[in-house]
Scaffold this motif. Sequence first.
Motif, PDB file in Angstrom:
ATOM      1  N   ALA A  24       0.822  -1.213   0.000  1.00 42.75           N
ATOM      2  CA  ALA A  24       0.000   0.000   0.000  1.00 42.75           C
ATOM      3  C   ALA A  24       0.859   1.267   0.000  1.00 42.75           C
ATOM      4  O   ALA A  24       0.504   2.257  -0.633  1.00 42.75           O
ATOM      5  N   GLU A  25       1.982   1.221   0.692  1.00 37.89           N
ATOM      6  CA  GLU A  25       2.848   2.397   0.793  1.00 37.89           C
ATOM      7  C   GLU A  25       3.768   2.567  -0.405  1.00 37.89           C
ATOM      8  O   GLU A  25       4.037   3.680  -0.833  1.00 37.89           O
ATOM      9  N   SER A  26       4.282   1.454  -0.938  1.00 35.52           N
ATOM     10  CA  SER A  26       5.348   1.538  -1.938  1.00 35.52           C
ATOM     11  C   SER A  26       5.018   0.880  -3.267  1.00 35.52           C
ATOM     12  O   SER A  26       5.850   0.906  -4.177  1.00 35.52           O
ATOM     13  N   GLY A  27       3.883   0.250  -3.366  1.00 40.16           N
ATOM     14  CA  GLY A  27       3.532  -0.431  -4.604  1.00 40.16           C
ATOM     15  C   GLY A  27       4.356  -1.676  -4.834  1.00 40.16           C
ATOM     16  O   GLY A  27       5.142  -2.104  -3.983  1.00 40.16           O
ATOM     17  N   GLU A  28       4.186  -2.226  -6.007  1.00 37.11           N
ATOM     18  CA  GLU A  28       4.858  -3.481  -6.341  1.00 37.11           C
ATOM     19  C   GLU A  28       6.378  -3.341  -6.309  1.00 37.11           C
ATOM     20  O   GLU A  28       7.083  -4.251  -5.866  1.00 37.11           O
ATOM     21  N   GLN A  29       6.888  -2.189  -6.733  1.00 33.78           N
ATOM     22  CA  GLN A  29       8.343  -1.999  -6.751  1.00 33.78           C
ATOM     23  C   GLN A  29       8.926  -1.993  -5.342  1.00 33.78           C
ATOM     24  O   GLN A  29      10.118  -2.260  -5.166  1.00 33.78           O
ATOM     25  N   GLY A  30       8.107  -1.724  -4.337  1.00 33.95           N
ATOM     26  CA  GLY A  30       8.583  -1.721  -2.956  1.00 33.95           C
ATOM     27  C   GLY A  30       8.587  -3.078  -2.289  1.00 33.95           C
ATOM     28  O   GLY A  30       9.040  -3.218  -1.148  1.00 33.95           O
ATOM     29  N   LEU A  31       8.085  -4.096  -2.990  1.00 32.68           N
ATOM     30  CA  LEU A  31       7.995  -5.441  -2.409  1.00 32.68           C
ATOM     31  C   LEU A  31       9.332  -6.161  -2.497  1.00 32.68           C
ATOM     32  O   LEU A  31       9.514  -7.086  -3.285  1.00 32.68           O
ATOM     33  N   THR A  32      10.258  -5.710  -1.692  1.00 33.42           N
ATOM     34  CA  THR A  32      11.570  -6.349  -1.651  1.00 33.42           C
ATOM     35  C   THR A  32      11.689  -7.151  -0.363  1.00 33.42           C
ATOM     36  O   THR A  32      10.978  -6.886   0.611  1.00 33.42           O
ATOM     37  N   VAL A  33      12.590  -8.093  -0.374  1.00 35.36           N
ATOM     38  CA  VAL A  33      12.840  -8.897   0.824  1.00 35.36           C
ATOM     39  C   VAL A  33      13.243  -7.986   1.976  1.00 35.36           C
ATOM     40  O   VAL A  33      12.749  -8.128   3.095  1.00 35.36           O
ATOM     41  N   ALA A  34      14.105  -7.022   1.692  1.00 35.45           N
ATOM     42  CA  ALA A  34      14.568  -6.106   2.746  1.00 35.45           C
ATOM     43  C   ALA A  34      13.404  -5.309   3.335  1.00 35.45           C
ATOM     44  O   ALA A  34      13.295  -5.169   4.560  1.00 35.45           O
ATOM     45  N   ALA A  35      12.540  -4.802   2.482  1.00 24.28           N
ATOM     46  CA  ALA A  35      11.401  -4.014   2.968  1.00 24.28           C
ATOM     47  C   ALA A  35      10.447  -4.883   3.779  1.00 24.28           C
ATOM     48  O   ALA A  35       9.923  -4.439   4.814  1.00 24.28           O
TER      49      ALA A  35
END
Length: 197
Positions: A24-35
Amino acid sequence: MSPKQKRGEATAEQLLDAALRVYAESGEQGLTVAALTKASGVSLGSLYHHFGSVDGLMNALLTRWLGRLLGELVGALEHTRTAHTGIRALVKTYLDFVQQHREAALLLHSSYADRQGMADGKRLRDAQEARLSPLAEWAGRHVDAGDLAPLPAPLLESLILGPVVGIARRWLSGIDDVDLDQAAVLLPERIWRSVAA
């Protein structure tokens, strides 16, 4: 359930909740393992243990929220007597869900969900069969009773839910010309005209 199983379940819940927030905050590009590990406070090993990958986690999240939406739609139909009131209940329930669970609705109506649906639609549908069957049975009963047009089930589903999904996507995209409360009043009658026998 053993304490270990409870901890495992709690860890999986933390990851699912964090994944929805990150999306919700970062979109698909924000879906990283680190995040995901940072947002959940859960280790990388736990993420892989419970879900196998970020895609596995996101598929579980999609399945969870799709199940909740379908469950609410089925619940709404249980309190209706006619096909017409059923359509009204489906539209209102769907749009209420979108407003009340905006983050989940963003995911369910995303290009990510569309890609998953195209790539793995049969598995997703099979996973929700228990929730989809009552919707299909409701439509079938009303077709048999002569209330709904005798159309194939996929066409009825598209005619009933297609406009609702379209207006939900428009609202979720941030276009400010959409009033979901107004849509919940106006759409059912228009939909009814397209599917009534």
